[in-house]
Scaffold this motif. Structure first.
Motif, PDB file in Angstrom:
ATOM      1  N   ASP A 140      21.099  43.650  82.979  1.00 17.41           N
ATOM      2  CA  ASP A 140      21.138  42.596  81.663  1.00 17.41           C
ATOM      3  C   ASP A 140      20.601  41.380  82.431  1.00 17.41           C
ATOM      4  OD1 ASP A 140      22.824  43.837  79.335  1.00 17.41           O
ATOM      5  OD2 ASP A 140      23.723  44.437  81.372  1.00 17.41           O
ATOM      6  N   SER A 141      20.981  41.185  83.799  1.00 14.23           N
ATOM      7  CA  SER A 141      20.374  39.942  84.599  1.00 14.23           C
ATOM      8  C   SER A 141      18.888  39.693  84.368  1.00 14.23           C
ATOM      9  CB  SER A 141      21.045  40.097  86.042  1.00 14.23           C
ATOM     10  OG  SER A 141      20.300  41.459  86.770  1.00 14.23           O
ATOM     11  N   TRP A 142      18.270  40.755  84.443  1.00 10.36           N
ATOM     12  CA  TRP A 142      16.736  40.297  84.434  1.00 10.36           C
ATOM     13  C   TRP A 142      16.291  40.689  83.015  1.00 10.36           C
ATOM     14  CZ3 TRP A 142      14.143  44.793  83.352  1.00 10.36           C
ATOM     15  CH2 TRP A 142      14.532  46.072  84.044  1.00 10.36           C
ATOM     16  N   MET A 143      17.088  41.194  82.226  1.00  7.49           N
ATOM     17  CA  MET A 143      16.448  41.792  80.838  1.00  7.49           C
ATOM     18  C   MET A 143      16.866  40.646  79.766  1.00  7.49           C
ATOM     19  SD  MET A 143      17.565  45.600  80.684  1.00  7.49           S
ATOM     20  CE  MET A 143      16.708  45.962  79.081  1.00  7.49           C
ATOM     21  N   LEU A 148      18.639  32.256  80.236  1.00  5.73           N
ATOM     22  CA  LEU A 148      19.534  31.157  79.801  1.00  5.73           C
ATOM     23  C   LEU A 148      19.099  29.981  79.962  1.00  5.73           C
ATOM     24  CD1 LEU A 148      22.514  30.443  79.491  1.00  5.73           C
ATOM     25  CD2 LEU A 148      22.870  30.585  81.851  1.00  5.73           C
ATOM     26  N   PRO A 149      17.984  29.402  80.899  1.00  4.97           N
ATOM     27  CA  PRO A 149      17.370  28.092  80.911  1.00  4.97           C
ATOM     28  C   PRO A 149      16.860  27.761  79.504  1.00  4.97           C
ATOM     29  CG  PRO A 149      17.064  29.261  82.912  1.00  4.97           C
ATOM     30  CD  PRO A 149      17.590  30.290  82.035  1.00  4.97           C
ATOM     31  N   THR A 150      16.171  28.710  79.007  1.00  6.19           N
ATOM     32  CA  THR A 150      15.554  28.494  77.764  1.00  6.19           C
ATOM     33  C   THR A 150      15.987  28.661  76.320  1.00  6.19           C
ATOM     34  OG1 THR A 150      14.194  30.516  77.946  1.00  6.19           O
ATOM     35  CG2 THR A 150      12.960  28.635  79.061  1.00  6.19           C
ATOM     36  N   ARG A 151      17.123  29.521  76.429  1.00  2.00           N
ATOM     37  CA  ARG A 151      17.626  29.963  75.252  1.00  2.00           C
ATOM     38  C   ARG A 151      19.349  30.005  75.682  1.00  2.00           C
ATOM     39  NH1 ARG A 151      17.149  35.353  73.881  1.00  2.00           N
ATOM     40  NH2 ARG A 151      16.072  35.900  75.691  1.00  2.00           N
ATOM     41  N   PRO A 152      19.880  28.775  75.893  1.00  2.00           N
ATOM     42  CA  PRO A 152      21.146  28.791  76.400  1.00  2.00           C
ATOM     43  C   PRO A 152      22.233  29.165  75.447  1.00  2.00           C
ATOM     44  CG  PRO A 152      20.266  26.540  75.967  1.00  2.00           C
ATOM     45  CD  PRO A 152      19.139  27.400  75.854  1.00  2.00           C
ATOM     46  N   ASP A 153      22.049  28.835  74.218  1.00  4.30           N
ATOM     47  CA  ASP A 153      23.127  29.105  73.115  1.00  4.30           C
ATOM     48  C   ASP A 153      23.101  30.599  72.954  1.00  4.30           C
ATOM     49  OD1 ASP A 153      23.527  26.441  73.024  1.00  4.30           O
ATOM     50  OD2 ASP A 153      22.679  26.283  71.132  1.00  4.30           O
ATOM     51  N   GLU A 154      21.872  31.289  72.721  1.00  2.00           N
ATOM     52  CA  GLU A 154      21.950  32.628  72.474  1.00  2.00           C
ATOM     53  C   GLU A 154      22.356  33.473  73.750  1.00  2.00           C
ATOM     54  OE1 GLU A 154      18.468  36.084  71.661  1.00  2.00           O
ATOM     55  OE2 GLU A 154      17.866  33.834  71.365  1.00  2.00           O
ATOM     56  N   PHE A 159      26.563  36.865  76.118  1.00  2.00           N
ATOM     57  CA  PHE A 159      27.201  37.298  77.431  1.00  2.00           C
ATOM     58  C   PHE A 159      28.673  37.390  76.995  1.00  2.00           C
ATOM     59  CE2 PHE A 159      29.345  35.879  81.667  1.00  2.00           C
ATOM     60  CZ  PHE A 159      28.919  36.728  82.365  1.00  2.00           C
ATOM     61  N   THR A 160      29.107  36.134  76.417  1.00  2.00           N
ATOM     62  CA  THR A 160      30.419  35.987  76.000  1.00  2.00           C
ATOM     63  C   THR A 160      30.958  37.356  75.219  1.00  2.00           C
ATOM     64  OG1 THR A 160      30.518  33.527  76.152  1.00  2.00           O
ATOM     65  CG2 THR A 160      32.009  34.618  75.155  1.00  2.00           C
ATOM     66  N   ALA A 161      29.950  37.765  73.993  1.00  2.00           N
ATOM     67  CA  ALA A 161      30.421  38.742  73.398  1.00  2.00           C
ATOM     68  C   ALA A 161      30.557  40.071  74.062  1.00  2.00           C
ATOM     69  CB  ALA A 161      29.551  38.811  72.083  1.00  2.00           C
ATOM     70  N   THR A 162      29.628  40.165  75.039  1.00  2.00           N
ATOM     71  CA  THR A 162      29.731  41.482  75.724  1.00  2.00           C
ATOM     72  C   THR A 162      31.059  41.659  76.556  1.00  2.00           C
ATOM     73  OG1 THR A 162      27.311  41.268  76.056  1.00  2.00           O
ATOM     74  CG2 THR A 162      28.435  42.525  77.495  1.00  2.00           C
ATOM     75  N   LEU A 182      28.534  39.628  86.676  1.00  2.00           N
ATOM     76  CA  LEU A 182      26.888  39.911  86.604  1.00  2.00           C
ATOM     77  C   LEU A 182      26.317  40.371  87.733  1.00  2.00           C
ATOM     78  CD1 LEU A 182      24.707  39.824  84.481  1.00  2.00           C
ATOM     79  CD2 LEU A 182      24.244  37.379  85.178  1.00  2.00           C
ATOM     80  N   ASN A 183      25.414  41.511  87.809  1.00  2.00           N
ATOM     81  CA  ASN A 183      24.832  41.853  89.046  1.00  2.00           C
ATOM     82  C   ASN A 183      23.758  40.956  89.413  1.00  2.00           C
ATOM     83  OD1 ASN A 183      23.864  43.944  90.992  1.00  2.00           O
ATOM     84  ND2 ASN A 183      21.970  43.938  89.553  1.00  2.00           N
ATOM     85  N   GLU A 184      23.444  40.772  90.421  1.00  2.00           N
ATOM     86  CA  GLU A 184      22.365  39.931  90.844  1.00  2.00           C
ATOM     87  C   GLU A 184      21.580  38.960  90.038  1.00  2.00           C
ATOM     88  OE1 GLU A 184      19.582  42.859  92.461  1.00  2.00           O
ATOM     89  OE2 GLU A 184      20.745  43.587  94.216  1.00  2.00           O
ATOM     90  N   PRO A 185      22.473  37.866  89.636  1.00  2.00           N
ATOM     91  CA  PRO A 185      22.070  36.938  88.724  1.00  2.00           C
ATOM     92  C   PRO A 185      20.925  36.337  89.010  1.00  2.00           C
ATOM     93  CG  PRO A 185      24.045  36.405  89.684  1.00  2.00           C
ATOM     94  CD  PRO A 185      23.813  37.773  90.117  1.00  2.00           C
ATOM     95  N   GLN A 186      19.931  36.008  88.338  1.00  2.00           N
ATOM     96  CA  GLN A 186      18.741  35.396  88.368  1.00  2.00           C
ATOM     97  C   GLN A 186      18.452  34.534  87.122  1.00  2.00           C
ATOM     98  OE1 GLN A 186      15.349  38.433  88.078  1.00  2.00           O
ATOM     99  NE2 GLN A 186      17.388  39.694  89.190  1.00  2.00           N
ATOM    100  N   PHE A 187      17.579  33.448  87.313  1.00  2.00           N
ATOM    101  CA  PHE A 187      17.138  32.603  85.894  1.00  2.00           C
ATOM    102  C   PHE A 187      15.687  32.171  86.033  1.00  2.00           C
ATOM    103  CE2 PHE A 187      21.837  32.161  86.743  1.00  2.00           C
ATOM    104  CZ  PHE A 187      22.209  32.850  85.730  1.00  2.00           C
TER     105      PHE A 187
END
Length: 569
Positions: A140-143, A148-154, A159-162, A182-187
């Motif tokens: 999910d980290s790259w999917m 997050l930078p462009t769709r922060p609310d969504e 992430f919270t719901a998961t 979260l595995n290997e987080p990236q933005f």
């Protein structure tokens, strides 16, 4: 039946142990009906992480992107596999899971119940085998979380719901189940400093969701990654700031380590586990120890290995590979870091339940407990008609050399070998006896034994300069006919006539093993990836480097899709 520790604790607390009756496994009902809150204080985070050593990753199964857990080529996970992992001496399983593809739309992002039941079944199998479990949110980290930078609310909502759903489902599971945010987080589209801040927000949200969800989640061990799970000092400092802010004693840090990149994939001449690769490893463990372990924050090396293993374990030469893992085990133990081997099916066979590389497994498992003696090489080459007395430099690592063996026969000092300090010299007489066969290739396996740890194997190989032949083919299918004459290919250089580098990774003349070229029976294959970055109608001089020290040159010319190869004239 064997009762796992968490089942015994729960049954004892409920007063049921004495009257236990055999019942149908909980996994048959999809959800485990008998989880109880753990009683008594939770063990410290340090004790939990220590108890998880060593660990193993169930890679490329539930994290696979596709229809189900078999989408990336592995069979469905079986109870037998989980039992074998425990029997092999592992104390924990990291369970990577990619959730987004199994979730419904906003606002609920409901996880497919059948998929969640299946994940829980495997979690329960592992717990029942007395294994700790580290459950995460993986690709999910790259999917989608990378947006997050462009769709922060969504992204934050999903992430919270998961984690709300996972926290609710597993709230009453024993504390041997642990969570990784979260595995290997990236933005996407931000620099690392901005990425650190975004990851901080997700880690804090993860912590708040789990801690507020009740049950054993109130003090369950939670594992937080650095950005990219990178162990650079700036990334570690950013994670340390998050941990300080959360001020929760039941937290651990996690990073990954796949070695110095040129060595890890065998590119840029990185054929050996040399001083540069060693310094890269030492720096990693020094930083995580100084930043976290010495400050009371335990560290899990959530994944480790060599990146070349994603294809097969032969990308890196066997002895260099074994030296890497012997050292890694030692440094992890010295730093107090728990290690979790990345295995996507290339190590422990998912159906055979056997190790694909038994020598690697012996070195790995030994390194959890003690050091082993190694040497700067595991290959001795003998040229026909020119038998000399080669010297191999031993690396005792605090052990004591106890002798040299040929099979079950102990060889004799002075007659067969001489030891001066750490320099082991094989006599010409020994090699003459071992290689008097008139054939090329490996003639014998010598074993250097030490006072503890795994013995070191030295191949005695008869080899002469390889002979190449002219060839034609296409960019999709081209190979150099090769009479290896017993030698072994180490690496390949590629240059144009003006001396500039040809092919991928133009910053180096040495190309990536297996990705651009690979030795096979009677030929050296040049991959389409190599020709994809070769200029049309410009001759390329290839220099093949062999482990004996010999080099052979060859010329290839691409003309559209056609390729012509010629030997040096």
């Amino acid at each position: 039946m064997r009762l796992p520790r968490w089942t015994v604790a729960a049954l004892t607390a409920a007063g049921l142990l004495g009257s236990l009756a055999v019942a149908a496994p909980a996994s048959a009902q999809g959800r485990h009906p008998d989880h109880h809150h753990d009683h008594g204080p939770a063990p410290t985070a340090e004790r939990t992480v220590e108890a998880m050593q060593p660990g193993w990753n169930l890679g490329n199964s539930f994290d696979a992107v596709g229809a189900d857990e078999t989408a990336w080529g592995n069979p469905a996970v079986t109870r037998e596999l989980i039992r074998e992992v425990a029997d092999q001496g592992f104390n924990s399983i990291r369970l990577p899971v990619t959730w987004g593809q199994h979730e419904g739309p906003a606002p609920g992002y409901a996880i497919d119940p059948a998929f969640l039941d299946r994940v829980e079944q495997v979690v329960d199998w592992a717990l029942e085998e007395d294994l700790y479990v580290l459950l995460n949110v993986h690709h999910d980290s790259w999917m989608w979380t990378n947006a997050l930078p462009t769709r922060p609310d969504e992204v934050t909502a999903q992430f919270t719901a998961t984690w709300e759903q996972l926290a609710e489902r597993f709230a009453d599971h024993p504390r041997e189940l642990t969570f990784e945010s979260l595995n290997e987080p990236q933005f996407a589209g931000v620099d690392d400093a901005q990425g650190d801040a975004l990851l901080h927000d997700l880690n804090v949200a993860f912590h708040e969701v789990v801690r507020s969800s009740g049950g054993n989640n109130a003090d369950r061990l939670l594992v937080l990654p650095s950005l990219h799970t990178n162990a650079g000092q700036e990334r570690l400092d950013a994670l340390a700031a998050t941990l300080d802010q959360l001020d929760d004693p039941q937290l651990a840090a996690t990073v990954h380590f796949y070695g110095y990149w040129p060595f890890s994939v065998n590119v840029a001449g990185g054929t050996r586990f040399d001083e540069v690769a060693l310094e890269d490893m030492t720096g990693t463990f020094d930083r995580v120890r100084d930043t976290f372990v010495d400050q009371g924050v335990p560290v899990i090396l959530g994944e480790y290995g060599l990146l070349g293993f994603d294809r097969h374990t032969g990308t890196i030469e066997q002895g260099e590979k074994l030296r890497f893992f012997e050292e890694l085990g030692h440094q992890a133990r010295a730093a107090g870091v728990t290690t979790m081997l990345w295995d996507n099916g290339q190590h422990l066979g998912r159906t055979s339940l056997e190790w694909s590389d038994p020598a690697l497994w012996r070195q790995l498992s030994s390194s959890w407990r003690t050091r082993s003696g190694t040497a700067t090489t595991d290959q001795v080459f003998v040229r026909p008609g020119d038998v000399t007395a080669p010297t191999v430099t031993l690396e005792p690592h605090g052990t004591r050399f106890t002798g040299l063996w040929l099979g079950d026969r102990r060889l004799k000092p002075r007659r067969d070998y001489a030891l001066s300090g750490d320099r082991l010299t094989l006599t010409a007489g020994l090699l003459d006896r071992l290689t008097d066969t008139g054939t090329y290739g490996e003639q014998a396996e010598l074993t250097a034994r030490f006072s503890r740890g795994v013995p070191w194997t030295i191949d005695v190989v008869v080899a002469d300069t390889p002979v190449l032949a002219d060839a034609t083919g296409t960019t999709e299918a081209f190979a150099v006919p090769t009479d290896f004459r017993g030698d072994r290919l180490a690496t390949m250089e590629a240059r144009y006539d003006d001396g500039t580098n040809a092919g991928p990774h133009g910053w180096t003349s040495f190309k990536e093993f297996d990705v651009t070229f690979a030795p096979e029976d009677g030929r050296i294959v040049l991959r389409p990836a190599f020709f994809a970055e070769v200029t049309d109608q410009r001759p390329v001089t290839l220099t093949f480097h062999f482990w004996s020290g010999d080099t052979v040159t060859y010329t290839v010319v691409r003309d559209g899709d056609a390729v012509t190869g010629t030997t040096a004239r």
